[in-house]
Design an enzyme around this catalytic site. Structure first.
Site, PDB file in Angstrom:
ATOM      1  N   GLY A 113       0.734  -1.241   0.023  1.00 43.83           N
ATOM      2  CA  GLY A 113      -0.016   0.057  -0.139  1.00 43.83           C
ATOM      3  C   GLY A 113       0.828   1.332  -0.063  1.00 43.83           C
ATOM      4  N   TYR A 114       2.133   1.023   0.640  1.00 43.02           N
ATOM      5  CA  TYR A 114       3.006   2.383   0.937  1.00 43.02           C
ATOM      6  C   TYR A 114       3.428   2.636  -0.616  1.00 43.02           C
ATOM      7  CZ  TYR A 114       6.866   5.467   1.981  1.00 43.02           C
ATOM      8  OH  TYR A 114       8.043   6.160   2.013  1.00 43.02           O
ATOM      9  N   ALA A 115       4.001   1.264  -1.035  1.00 44.97           N
ATOM     10  CA  ALA A 115       4.438   1.492  -2.542  1.00 44.97           C
ATOM     11  C   ALA A 115       3.778   2.058  -3.440  1.00 44.97           C
ATOM     12  CB  ALA A 115       5.342   0.287  -2.860  1.00 44.97           C
TER      13      ALA A 115
END
Length: 224
Positions: free
Chosen positions: A91-93
């Site tokens: 999700g961060y990436a």
């Protein structure tokens, strides 16, 4: 969205807009608007605020991304992890990958509109800040403890954003640390991942972001 209230309170010209809000690998959660936290805060919030403030911006828009964009994949059918099993790092990436595509499409639109404003994107590298030290994330705390001895200071981590904001660089520049794996070092213009250079994907993300935030690229911007 609070973005509209905030943007409406600003009436004077803006020399520089730096999109620096961010979260990193929190437990799954939702913003007040129902977006997955990382996609909502790291991308959609910046997207909405930029579109709302752009008529007043006179100089530059800088968006803070990360080297993690290189592993990012964008699921335009499920960007808010409503059907997929949630994975915090993925999700961060995805959110940082979206920062890169947003900057590319923003610059394309600014150029097409004849605006003198430019859009750039920065990567702070591996910096020792509280972003990785979230008390409710065991994975984040473990990563922070392992990587902290290798990290540069928070002041050094800010150098790339400062350069993206003030350096003599072309629009759509990606500024990252010059050291190994972009983790630390002096700022330089770097190459983004091949996928982050996909103009069609950038346009599709822009269209989706307009729908989700109900904001659009403004018409009749001042020209250079």
């Amino acid at each position: 969205m609070l973005h509209r209230e905030f943007a409406g309170s600003l009436t004077s010209p803006i020399d520089l807009l730096i999109n620096n809000a961010g979260v990193m690998m929190p437990p799954q959660g939702r913003t007040a608007d129902g977006f997955e936290l990382q996609f909502g805060i790291n991308h959609l919030g910046h997207f909405a605020l930029t579109n709302l403030l752009l008529p007043q911006v006179r100089g530059r828009v800088v968006t803070v991304a990360a080297g993690g964009h290189r592993t990012g994949k964008l699921d335009l059918d499920d960007p808010n992890w409503e059907r997929r099993p949630y994975k915090a790092f993925a999700g961060y990436a995805q959110s940082k990958f979206a920062n890169m595509l947003f900057t590319a499409e923003l610059q394309r639109r600014l150029t097409a509109a004849g605006s003198g404003v430019i859009a750039t994107v920065s990567n702070p590298g591996l910096a020792s800040t509280n972003l990785n030290n979230q008390p409710n994330s065991m994975v984040s705390r473990a990563m922070f403890a392992l990587l902290r001895p290798l990290a540069q200071t928070d002041d050094d981590g800010a150098r790339t954003t400062h350069y993206a904001a003030t350096g003599r660089v072309p629009g759509n520049s990606y500024i990252s640390p010059s050291g190994f794996l972009e983790a630390r070092g002096l700022p330089e213009i770097s190459k983004r991942s091949p996928d982050a250079q996909d103009p069609e994907l950038a346009r599709r993300l822009w269209t989706l972001s307009e729908k989700l935030t109900r904001t659009t690229f403004p018409r009749n911007l001042p020209t250079s």
